[in-house]
Design a protein around this motif. Sequence first.
Motif, PDB file in Angstrom:
ATOM      1  N   ASP A 252       0.851  -1.190   0.000  1.00 49.35           N
ATOM      2  CA  ASP A 252       0.000   0.000   0.000  1.00 49.35           C
ATOM      3  C   ASP A 252       0.885   1.238   0.000  1.00 49.35           C
ATOM      4  OD1 ASP A 252      -1.789   2.037   0.440  1.00 49.35           O
ATOM      5  OD2 ASP A 252      -2.706   1.159   2.228  1.00 49.35           O
ATOM      6  N   LEU A 253       0.811   2.019  -1.065  1.00 48.79           N
ATOM      7  CA  LEU A 253       1.642   3.216  -1.187  1.00 48.79           C
ATOM      8  C   LEU A 253       1.375   4.241  -0.088  1.00 48.79           C
ATOM      9  CD1 LEU A 253       1.314   3.745  -5.040  1.00 48.79           C
ATOM     10  CD2 LEU A 253       3.442   3.202  -3.842  1.00 48.79           C
ATOM     11  N   VAL A 274       4.705  -5.432   3.013  1.00 46.51           N
ATOM     12  CA  VAL A 274       4.833  -6.057   1.697  1.00 46.51           C
ATOM     13  C   VAL A 274       4.283  -7.483   1.728  1.00 46.51           C
ATOM     14  CG1 VAL A 274       6.486  -6.882  -0.016  1.00 46.51           C
ATOM     15  CG2 VAL A 274       6.805  -4.648   1.047  1.00 46.51           C
ATOM     16  N   ILE A 275       3.504  -7.844   0.702  1.00 45.97           N
ATOM     17  CA  ILE A 275       3.020  -9.218   0.544  1.00 45.97           C
ATOM     18  C   ILE A 275       3.680  -9.796  -0.706  1.00 45.97           C
ATOM     19  CG2 ILE A 275       1.028 -10.718   0.213  1.00 45.97           C
ATOM     20  CD1 ILE A 275      -0.685  -8.652   1.593  1.00 45.97           C
ATOM     21  N   GLY A 319       3.097  -1.084  -6.412  1.00 37.92           N
ATOM     22  CA  GLY A 319       2.465  -0.389  -5.296  1.00 37.92           C
ATOM     23  C   GLY A 319       1.050   0.025  -5.646  1.00 37.92           C
ATOM     24  N   SER A 320       0.169  -0.008  -4.658  1.00 36.02           N
ATOM     25  CA  SER A 320      -1.236   0.347  -4.879  1.00 36.02           C
ATOM     26  C   SER A 320      -1.600   1.574  -4.061  1.00 36.02           C
ATOM     27  CB  SER A 320      -2.150  -0.814  -4.489  1.00 36.02           C
ATOM     28  OG  SER A 320      -1.871  -1.958  -5.260  1.00 36.02           O
ATOM     29  N   GLY A 321      -2.334   2.493  -4.691  1.00 30.64           N
ATOM     30  CA  GLY A 321      -2.776   3.703  -4.016  1.00 30.64           C
ATOM     31  C   GLY A 321      -4.272   3.876  -4.108  1.00 30.64           C
ATOM     32  N   ALA A 322      -4.777   4.893  -3.417  1.00 30.49           N
ATOM     33  CA  ALA A 322      -6.221   5.097  -3.330  1.00 30.49           C
ATOM     34  C   ALA A 322      -6.761   5.994  -4.431  1.00 30.49           C
ATOM     35  CB  ALA A 322      -6.573   5.696  -1.971  1.00 30.49           C
ATOM     36  N   ALA A 323      -5.886   6.518  -5.292  1.00 32.52           N
ATOM     37  CA  ALA A 323      -6.344   7.447  -6.325  1.00 32.52           C
ATOM     38  C   ALA A 323      -5.559   7.221  -7.607  1.00 32.52           C
ATOM     39  CB  ALA A 323      -6.175   8.893  -5.851  1.00 32.52           C
TER      40      ALA A 323
END
Length: 406
Positions: A252-253, A274-275, A319-323
């Motif tokens: 999660d960024l 990290v997964i 990496g994953s972000g909310a926007a």
Amino acid sequence: MIKILVVEDTASKAGKVAKLLDSITGCSYEIASDLVTARKFLQDHFNIMILDLHLPERFSEVAIESKGFDFVLEIRKTRRLKMPDHILGLTEHTEVHLKYKSIFDENLINLVQYDPGSISWESKIRTKIEELQQSSIGLPSVNTQRYDIAFVNALRSPELDAVLELDYQWQKKKIPNDSANYFEGKIELPSYGTLNVVATHLPQMGMVATATSTMKIIEHFRPKFVIMTGICGGVEGKVNLGDVVISDMSFDLESGKIVVDPEGKQGFEPDYRVIPINSSLKEAFIDLATDDKILARIKSNWKGNKISGELNLHVGPVGSGAAVISNKDYIENKIKHQRKLIAIDMESYAISYCCEYCTKPQPIPILIKSVSDYANPDKGDNMQKYCATMSAWTADYIIRNILTFD
């Protein structure tokens, strides 16, 4: 409608069971006279299996006493056969009934003594079917099938559409009390037989929607693998537009803490959880990334607008972000904390997290994206269909040539 599979090699006994089932409304049935035929039927789901204990492997062979119970154990061990909701053992032999009664009881399976001169066995089967019919009235349907693969896509178009263009015999599937759109299909593999596949898309973008949809598809279908295909933003200089990216670790960024230094300047201290991907699969994906011939063959089937350059595959952190990100400075800041970062999206970490923390058996996540932009203000939609297709075709190659399903 209650679906019933009768596994019985004696014609007279099978006929009496069929006559009983014909007299019960709201049920349909199939009859298998040997285990080879029964396995073919159990590619599909049945609510009840009525199982003789003396059974032959093939109809022309001698029936063996232990084959019936051995078949139950086989169904439980393999994913290629779908476990019926309920199993009723049915034997005419008193000594066999006495021998296996306690074993069946220990495995929560009813064993019924068959007597052609009595109606006791008929009453027990009828009661079981009627109980099941009553219990299903007004209740949500729980899908007890075990699927091999579940696709979760962020967008219906172009991402899910690219998956639905794969030759998997797709059909729409509705789950009671669930508004999501599901599609189920089948893949025929010479080495494994039929694989059962399901696909869905998110109601909206983002990690919350991803987690919700992923948990639902896991609970409904219990897949061995959860695969996400689609588009992502790439880190310029590390990947090219149109390249395929497979995540070897997701995070999660935005995970961390906002801090203020002594001068009052606001900053961010990351705390990435990290997964990682399955280690054996990672090595297989790295090998695939070096095989230019296979990647060229995947791209060669593209018939849309001409895309220059070779198809490359990269295995690295996503990496994953909310926007949706369209800020080059944002990416450069994240690279300071994760220098090997190759791509960003809004879903991958949620997929990995759900697969790790859902109820058992936990599926294996595989995250395959294709770079449609560099997460900067120069975003455009001209690459999206191509990228969605390349990620779906790469997933298809991996399913057919790398994954195992025993």
